[in-house]
Design a protein around this motif. Structure first.
Motif, PDB file in Angstrom:
ATOM      1  N   TYR A 196       8.477  -4.534   0.759  1.00  0.00           N
ATOM      2  CA  TYR A 196       7.752  -3.142   0.730  1.00  0.00           C
ATOM      3  C   TYR A 196       6.568  -3.356   0.329  1.00  0.00           C
ATOM      4  CZ  TYR A 196       6.622   0.811  -2.180  1.00  0.00           C
ATOM      5  OH  TYR A 196       6.021   2.006  -2.639  1.00  0.00           O
ATOM      6  N   ILE A 205      13.354   2.524   1.062  1.00  0.00           N
ATOM      7  CA  ILE A 205      13.826   1.446   0.152  1.00  0.00           C
ATOM      8  C   ILE A 205      15.315   1.304   0.409  1.00  0.00           C
ATOM      9  CG2 ILE A 205      14.084   0.276  -1.999  1.00  0.00           C
ATOM     10  CD1 ILE A 205      11.255   1.390  -2.679  1.00  0.00           C
ATOM     11  N   SER A 210      17.447  -4.699  -1.718  1.00  0.00           N
ATOM     12  CA  SER A 210      16.475  -5.182  -2.578  1.00  0.00           C
ATOM     13  C   SER A 210      17.179  -5.630  -3.872  1.00  0.00           C
ATOM     14  CB  SER A 210      15.691  -3.778  -3.083  1.00  0.00           C
ATOM     15  OG  SER A 210      15.214  -3.393  -2.118  1.00  0.00           O
ATOM     16  N   PHE A 216      11.726  -5.713  -3.563  1.00  0.00           N
ATOM     17  CA  PHE A 216      11.981  -4.163  -2.774  1.00  0.00           C
ATOM     18  C   PHE A 216      12.020  -4.680  -1.130  1.00  0.00           C
ATOM     19  CE2 PHE A 216      10.366  -2.223  -6.581  1.00  0.00           C
ATOM     20  CZ  PHE A 216      11.506  -1.753  -6.894  1.00  0.00           C
TER      21      PHE A 216
END
Lengths: 414, 97
Positions: A196, A205, A210, A216
């Protein structure tokens, strides 16, 4: 174990010869000379060993990979930099060791240098790099040590879906079936995962991924139609580049096209030079055809910059420039903005028109612009404006420290 | 070529030492010859001390064979010590130490 060099072997031979003479003529001086060479060899070995241990323990490796979650067979660019405290009189070389299931070879580098190479991971699952091989030598000894614990980062490789061949899904989610089993249905599929970044849409996401890795990860989608990106190659002028830089740039572009074709079931290719379109290859899955289109490219003669025929994009951007100063200057700039806005509606640019046609033809959802971003960039501003008008995601690949026209979604350093 | 030339000079020096025949003169000459042969003389006093010790053993024993055997033993011990260090370094490199 440390290995003696030719010099040490010669000294040892001389010592043995002197020992033989000492026996034959019973000379204490010859015995002393023979013994001194033995002491010399031991002393140098001890010094080399101590220096080598100090060198090995001071070694740090910083390895960066373009992606840590990849598909089987996909290319990954690796940059490795090794730093260490260099003992005086020692020559040191370091070679990165790719994962055991990868194809590709790392270059030999010195301390402080960055080795860049490309590998392909051929087996699915979790894998890691093999560490680094440290080679050091002085005039008397040499030694190589495979340091395996410098193996970060780990890589996660997804298998190529064999079910795809029978599913009939030929235009979306190529090689993605293992990570997104819904890809056989209509709609966007997951092309890859990546860490991320600030500014990413939280809706992308992937919570399962994650939670599993405690970091993430966001999903990169192939797009609703085709998922093949448009790769744009912006040729620099010969005034702005030299042959070495252009050779490296060509290599980056060729790698990118190859990767796009292999990992995304094809790509479109557009070569521009200033305000001209030189080559256009829409929706190809043939790497050979793409390489033919890229062959023979070279820095061009300087073109007429497009700021004299700006088109609506550039005029609109100029009209939005921040207004400084005060009094007469402020009112003048405000009036200029109004005039530019009026011209922006009426202005026509042949280059922008041609780009618009090309973008409509390729039906891509993502544009990758490769540029050295030197000198005039007015044509890039027009191109980016046209791509954004069509709702495309624009990613610019340019050298670090260059100025990129506004409006792009992401900038990657090449 | 530079290394070969220096090695030839070293051999010439050794011929001179054997021709001299005197232990003390041989010790001093050998220290100078090897100092000229080396580029990097850091730690050279340690080497000189070891050589003086070895010359003392030769002078005290009055024989040729005994000091050379002692040196051979020292060589084996040095080799074992280096092997042990190398093994420990290999363990560290594998992340097991």
């Amino acid at each position: 174990m440390i290995r003696p060099t030719r010099t040490t072997e010669a000294v040892a031979a001389l010592g043995l010869a002197l020992a033989a003479i000492a026996f034959i003529v019973e000379s204490p001086a010859a015995a002393l000379a023979a013994g001194s060479f033995g002491v010399f060899i031991l002393w140098r070995a001890g010094r080399f060993d101590r220096n080598f241990r100090a060198l090995a323990t001071s070694l740090t490796a910083k390895r960066e990979v373009s992606r840590t979650i990849i598909r089987q067979g996909a290319a990954v660019t690796v940059r490795t930099r090794v730093d260490c405290t260099l003992p005086p009189g020692m020559e040191v070389r370091v070679r990165d060791v790719p994962p055991a299931v990868a194809t590709g070879e790392a270059p030999l580098c010195g301390p402080g240098e960055t080795g860049v190479y490309t590998i392909r991971i051929m087996a699915p699952g979790r894998t890691a790099f093999g560490g680094v091989i440290l080679s050091a030598s002085d005039p008397y000894y040499s030694h190589g040590l495979h340091i395996r614990h410098l193996n970060a980062p780990g890589l996660r490789v997804f298998p190529v879906g064999s079910a795809m061949a029978t599913s009939g899904a030929t235009d979306s989610g190529m090689r993605d079936l293992e990570v997104d089993r819904m890809a056989a249905l209509h709609g966007p599929s997951v092309r890859e995962f990546r860490p991320y970044r600030v500014g990413d849409d939280p809706g992308r996401i992937d919570w399962k991924m994650s939670a599993k890795h405690n970091v993430f990860y966001v999903r990169e989608l192939t797009g609703l139609r085709g998922g093949t990106p448009l790769v744009v190659v912006d040729l620099p002028t010969w005034e702005e580049t030299d042959s070495e830089v252009f050779a490296r740039y060509s290599m980056v572009v060729t790698d990118a096209v190859e990767e796009a074709i292999e990992s995304r079931a094809g790509c479109s290719l557009l070569v521009i030079a200033g305000g001209e379109i030189l080559r256009f290859l829409p929706r190809t899955e043939d790497a050979g055809e793409a390489f033919t289109a890229l062959s023979g490219l070279a820095p061009i003669e300087p073109r007429v910059p497009l700021y004299r025929a700006p088109g609506p994009a550039v005029l609109a951007a100029r009209a939005k420039l921040p207004r400084g100063g005060g009094g007469l200057e402020k009112s003048f700039l405000a009036r200029l903005g109004v005039v530019l806005k009026a011209f922006a509606r009426e202005s026509r640019s042949p280059f922008a028109g041609a780009v618009k046609e090309a973008l409509a033809w390729v039906e891509a959802t993502e544009v990758h612009i490769y540029t050295l971003a030197r000198g005039d960039r007015s044509h890039l501003a027009q191109f980016i404006h046209q791509a954004k008008t069509k709702g495309m995601r624009v990613v610019v690949f340019a050298p670090a420290g260059t100025t990129i026209p506004r409006g792009v979604d992401a900038v990657e350093v090449i | 070529m530079e290394a070969d030339r220096r090695f030839l000079l070293l051999c010439t020096g050794e011929v001179l030492i054997v021709a001299l025949g005197n232990l003390a003169a041989a010790l001093i000459l050998q220290i100078f010859i090897l100092a000229l042969y080396l580029d990097d003389r850091r730690g050279y006093p340690v080497f000189i001390a070891a050589m003086v010790l070895y010359a003392a053993v030769i002078a005290a024993s009055g024989r040729i064979l005994l000091p050379l055997l002692a040196l051979a033993v020292a060589f084996v011990c040095g080799y074992l010590a280096l092997s042990l260090y190398d093994y420990r370094l290999s363990l560290w490199a594998r992340g097991e130490a």
